[in-house]
Design an enzyme around this catalytic site. Structure first.
Site, mmCIF file in Angstrom:
data_model
loop_
_atom_site.group_PDB
_atom_site.id
_atom_site.type_symbol
_atom_site.label_atom_id
_atom_site.label_comp_id
_atom_site.label_asym_id
_atom_site.label_seq_id
_atom_site.Cartn_x
_atom_site.Cartn_y
_atom_site.Cartn_z
ATOM 1 N N CYS A 1 12.955 -5.008 1.968
ATOM 2 C CA CYS A 1 12.148 -5.657 0.605
ATOM 3 C C CYS A 1 12.953 -5.352 -0.507
ATOM 4 O O CYS A 1 12.658 -4.225 -1.294
ATOM 5 C CB CYS A 1 10.883 -5.056 1.119
ATOM 6 N N CYS B 1 15.626 -7.308 2.361
ATOM 7 C CA CYS B 1 14.869 -9.579 2.552
ATOM 8 C C CYS B 1 15.123 -9.729 1.507
ATOM 9 O O CYS B 1 13.924 -9.258 -0.075
ATOM 10 C CB CYS B 1 13.885 -9.439 3.474
ATOM 11 N N GLY C 1 2.961 -2.758 5.357
ATOM 12 C CA GLY C 1 2.724 -4.159 5.734
ATOM 13 C C GLY C 1 2.026 -4.890 6.054
ATOM 14 O O GLY C 1 0.618 -4.910 5.355
ATOM 15 N N CYS D 1 5.448 -14.011 -0.031
ATOM 16 C CA CYS D 1 5.972 -13.007 0.908
ATOM 17 C C CYS D 1 5.297 -12.684 2.044
ATOM 18 O O CYS D 1 3.867 -12.657 1.725
ATOM 19 C CB CYS D 1 5.956 -12.013 -0.425
ATOM 20 N N CYS E 1 11.430 -13.986 -1.226
ATOM 21 C CA CYS E 1 10.363 -14.536 -2.389
ATOM 22 C C CYS E 1 11.854 -15.569 -2.984
ATOM 23 O O CYS E 1 10.863 -16.032 -3.923
ATOM 24 C CB CYS E 1 9.245 -13.303 -2.585
ATOM 25 N N CYS F 1 0.874 -1.160 -0.463
ATOM 26 C CA CYS F 1 0.202 0.107 -0.011
ATOM 27 C C CYS F 1 0.939 1.520 0.398
ATOM 28 O O CYS F 1 2.079 0.744 0.502
ATOM 29 C CB CYS F 1 -1.040 0.180 0.885
#
Ligand code: AMP
Length: 450
Positions: free
Chosen positions: A243, A440, A110, A389, A443, A9
């Site tokens: 991310c 991170c 998140g 994720c 994925c 978002c």
């Protein structure tokens, strides 16, 4: 119904500006790519908060008249990304409540990983929930905290939650911005006039004429109070794990994310891809818009000409918006079309940023072959997406991730390519690392942090 719908978002907060809600509106407009399902703004004039939220795009939810009613010198806003399942208006943000300290509005980007445990505990204690959003947990935790001051209650509440959160809170007189200790999701701080802005991406700053100051640090809370410089409180020691997918796909190329420009990172990925996965061809064609920067990088590195061989119709949303497979297929067709004169008889390298379910690439390759391409080689500027994720990007479950279930050769056959290759994890890291930053990459690697 999925319960973890608080995902990719956009959040924004404006403090100490006489046109706060208008600036929030323009910022959300710049951040529309982060979520197209619902939009909302809460504003505050020091006495009370006003909230408007609804389903739809920012321009559909707001007009001049509505913005006029959002009075005050501070405002927070949100655009919500759609996922399969619940599209209730109750799941639009800001989440707003009255409680013993007065009024409170929250926006959240998140995903809270211990959301269900906390919710069950709260329900046992008698709490009543209106939505399926994990953000509502925060309202309850803040309302139930024994601490006297709101800032201490926020700290109390965020210490109970786990996962990814970039949050902005609005109380009657103050604004708070907070980022989880890993800094999974982005959040930047800027100056606008005599006031301040926080936003998921800096493309919002450019639109409203704000000046970028810095990132809100992982684990940091900023408190904005009239007549004072923002106060910084370290809630956690920072252990940054940004991310990687923001750089791969999600953020807008003109944004600074984690303090660095997205376009440049994506172009690096294309250059690395050209080095790792060369193939003889007549032209490089990006899948617009996501594949464009990496295709430019691939073309520059390989010396093969770059051509916009596929056109995108910009008047429809992203293909992920539709929850059913049939609708997704149709939307790819509506969205992308080939320039047949350019493609006919040519050997094409088609570049996209990622393969998730495989629907888009399959359709694109079929389309290029129908347009007369003699060979189509697919190159992907990220590694195979093999894991879902849990921290806020809407990747589907493992059984729907094509790379979790097929080898590269099998995917290549399935999508009908003459060859297929992905960027390696090492090359991805080379593309994004300039100062040893930590990311991170769950994925791609399955190494989850929380
Ligand atoms: P798929 O058709 O499922 O393989 O989706 C791949 C396409 O969707 C690529 O063109 C990506 O640019 C785009 N994409 C990748 N991840 C996402 C996401 N989380 N949300 C929306 N679109 C995505």
């Amino acid at each position: 119904m999925r319960e973890d719908i608080n995902e990719k978002c956009a959040v924004v907060g404006i403090f100490n500006h006489e046109e706060a809600s208008k600036l929030a509106y323009f910022s959300l407009h710049a951040l529309q790519h982060r979520g197209q399902e619902a939009a909302g703004i809460s504003s505050g004039d020091g006495k009370r908060l006003h909230t408007i939220k609804d389903r739809g795009l920012v321009t559909q939810v707001f007009n001049e008249e509505k913005l006029e009613t959002l009075k005050g010198h501070m405002a927070i806003g949100h655009t919500r990304y759609s996922t399969a399942g619940d599209d209730s208006i109750l799941d639009a943000q800001p989440v707003h409540a009255n409680y013993d300290l007065g009024q409170l509005s929250i926006v959240h980007n998140g995903n809270l990983t211990n959301h269900q445990e906390i919710r069950q505990e709260l329900i046992k204690q008698g709490a009543i929930f209106q939505s399926s959003m994990d953000t509502e947990n925060l309202i309850h935790l803040i309302a139930r905290s024994e601490k006297e001051k709101l800032k201490d209650r926020i700290v109390d509440a965020v210490k109970k939650i786990e996962g990814a959160f970039s949050l902005v809170f609005l109380s009657r007189s103050k604004m708070f911005a907070m980022r989880d200790r890993f800094g999974f999701r982005p959040l930047s701080l800027g100056k606008v006039g005599d006031g301040y802005v926080v936003a998921s991406e800096t493309c919002a700053f450019d639109l409203i004429g704000a000046e970028y100051i810095r990132e809100v640090e992982p684990g940091e809370m900023l408190i904005f109070e009239k007549g004072k410089a923002p106060q910084s409180i370290k809630v956690y020691d920072a252990t940054p794990k940004h991310c990687i997918f923001e750089y791969v796909y999600f953020a807008r190329p003109d944004s600074q994310v984690y303090g660095q420009n997205v376009y440049q990172k994506r172009k690096n990925m294309g250059m690395e891809l050209a080095k790792e996965q060369p193939v003889e061809a007549d032209m490089i064609v990006p899948v617009p818009d996501g594949g464009v920067p990496s295709a430019i990088g691939y073309a520059q590195e390989s010396g093969i000409p770059f051509e916009m061989g596929i056109m995108r119709n910009h008047y429809i949303g992203r293909t992920f918006i539709e929850p059913t497979q049939e609708m997704r297929d149709l939307k790819v067709k509506m969205k992308l079309s080939p320039i047949t004169d350019l493609i006919k008889g040519k050997r094409i390298i088609v570049i996209d940023d990622s393969i998730v379910r495989g629907t888009t690439s399959r359709r694109i390759i079929r389309m290029l072959k129908e347009a007369g391409a003699s060979e189509v080689h697919m190159r992907i500027s990220s590694p195979p997406t093999t894991n879902p994720c849990y921290y806020g990007v809407d990747t589907p479950d493992k059984d729907k991730l094509i790379a979790a279930n097929m080898s590269t050769q099998e995917i290549s056959d399935y999508i009908g390519a003459d060859s297929l290759a992905f960027l390696s994890n090492d090359a991805l890291m080379r593309s994004v690392n300039s100062k040893g930053e930590e990311y991170c990459t769950a994925c791609f690697t399955g190494e989850y942090i929380v």
